[in-house]
Design an enzyme around this catalytic site. Structure first.
Site, mmCIF file in Angstrom:
data_model
loop_
_atom_site.group_PDB
_atom_site.id
_atom_site.type_symbol
_atom_site.label_atom_id
_atom_site.label_comp_id
_atom_site.label_asym_id
_atom_site.label_seq_id
_atom_site.Cartn_x
_atom_site.Cartn_y
_atom_site.Cartn_z
ATOM 1 N N GLY A 65 44.606 17.569 41.647
ATOM 2 C CA GLY A 65 43.339 17.358 42.334
ATOM 3 C C GLY A 65 43.365 17.389 43.840
ATOM 4 O O GLY A 65 42.376 17.045 44.482
ATOM 5 N N TRP A 94 43.365 19.882 46.067
ATOM 6 C CA TRP A 94 42.380 20.795 46.660
ATOM 7 C C TRP A 94 40.956 20.308 46.410
ATOM 8 O O TRP A 94 40.104 20.375 47.292
ATOM 9 C CB TRP A 94 42.564 22.206 46.099
ATOM 10 C CG TRP A 94 43.665 22.965 46.767
ATOM 11 C CD1 TRP A 94 44.733 22.444 47.445
ATOM 12 C CD2 TRP A 94 43.813 24.387 46.832
ATOM 13 N NE1 TRP A 94 45.536 23.453 47.916
ATOM 14 C CE2 TRP A 94 45.004 24.645 47.561
ATOM 15 C CE3 TRP A 94 43.067 25.450 46.337
ATOM 16 C CZ2 TRP A 94 45.444 25.945 47.807
ATOM 17 C CZ3 TRP A 94 43.517 26.748 46.583
ATOM 18 C CH2 TRP A 94 44.681 26.988 47.310
ATOM 19 N N ASP A 124 41.142 22.698 34.838
ATOM 20 C CA ASP A 124 42.575 22.825 34.598
ATOM 21 C C ASP A 124 42.855 22.605 33.123
ATOM 22 O O ASP A 124 42.149 21.844 32.452
ATOM 23 C CB ASP A 124 43.380 21.828 35.438
ATOM 24 C CG ASP A 124 44.824 22.280 35.643
ATOM 25 O OD1 ASP A 124 45.178 22.635 36.786
ATOM 26 O OD2 ASP A 124 45.591 22.309 34.657
ATOM 27 N N LYS A 155 46.188 31.917 44.989
ATOM 28 C CA LYS A 155 47.641 31.908 45.166
ATOM 29 C C LYS A 155 48.276 33.118 44.489
ATOM 30 O O LYS A 155 47.945 33.460 43.362
ATOM 31 C CB LYS A 155 48.260 30.636 44.598
ATOM 32 C CG LYS A 155 49.784 30.594 44.706
ATOM 33 C CD LYS A 155 50.346 29.213 44.557
ATOM 34 C CE LYS A 155 50.195 28.660 43.155
ATOM 35 N NZ LYS A 155 50.761 27.303 43.049
#
Length: 228
Positions: free
Chosen positions: A79, A81, A99, A179
């Site tokens: 958590g 971000w 997630d 990413k």
């Protein structure tokens, strides 16, 4: 959350021994954690993870988060971000954290435990998002096996799927932050991003460890437009 370039100052280096059945690799990991100033600073500030500083640094430079924005955070656990995003978009904004792993509740964040790659995921996420996103974040990472080509293919598959969904839900002018690992975006993904966004950059924030192969692609100024 105020602008911040990350932790400063020196701390005494901690050495970890391979005792009590601790392997060499786990000892090295623990030693790195104990000596990482970002880890210590994240703990001091009550941040969920050191990764929070990556988003802080990127947002300070590229202005990705604005008050009242709607943000989708893929691969959000634990958590870090989402925590930064919620504070920066404020009470008028909306943050949806997704997630496959469970994640503790955060103020200003809607948490969804969901496998993003499952067939039912897009419809569920779109419904929970309840409108077009201004920013889609993806810090997802597939489990690595130590084979660089295979690991790169796995992370790229996640990145490409994340963007396919982002393109469906982003508002005009929106942004995508994802990413990647060494090699950056493949030509196919890069071509799509350059087609759909005004600006595309590969960046490595200071909070990324120097020995890490991770890098981030930031695409801003989405040319499409969706009503989600």
């Amino acid at each position: 959350m105020p602008k911040d370039k990350g932790p400063s100052g020196r701390q005494a280096k901690v050495r970890v021994k391979t005792a009590n059945k601790r392997s060499v690799s786990s000892a090295r990991w623990l030693e790195r954690q104990l000596n990482d100033p970002y880890v210590a600073e994240a703990r001091r500030r009550g941040l969920r993870s050191r990764a929070a500083f990556k988003l802080i640094e990127l947002d300070d430079k590229y202005k990705l988060l604005r008050k009242g924005a709607r943000v989708l955070d893929l691969g959000a656990a634990p958590g870090g971000w989402s925590q930064v995003a919620a504070e920066r978009v404020g009470p008028g904004g909306r943050v949806l954290a997704v997630d496959i792993l469970p994640m503790d509740a955060l103020p200003g964040v809607t948490v969804m435990q969901q496998d993003f790659m499952a067939d039912e995921a897009p419809a569920k996420i779109r419904a929970a998002l309840d409108g077009p996103a201004d920013l889609v974040l993806s810090d997802m990472a597939a489990p690595t096996i130590g084979h660089s080509r295979t690991d790169h293919l796995r992370i790229m598959a996640l990145a490409e799927t994340a963007y396919q969904f982002a393109a469906e839900v982003l508002a005009p002018g929106g942004a995508f932050l994802c990413k990647l690992f060494q090699g950056g975006a493949t030509k196919d993904l890069l071509d799509l991003l350059k087609r759909d966004f005004e600006t595309v950059r590969h960046v490595k924030p200071p909070a990324s460890r120097a020995d890490s192969a991770e890098i981030y692609v930031i695409a801003t100024g989405f040319r499409g437009g969706n009503s989600a």
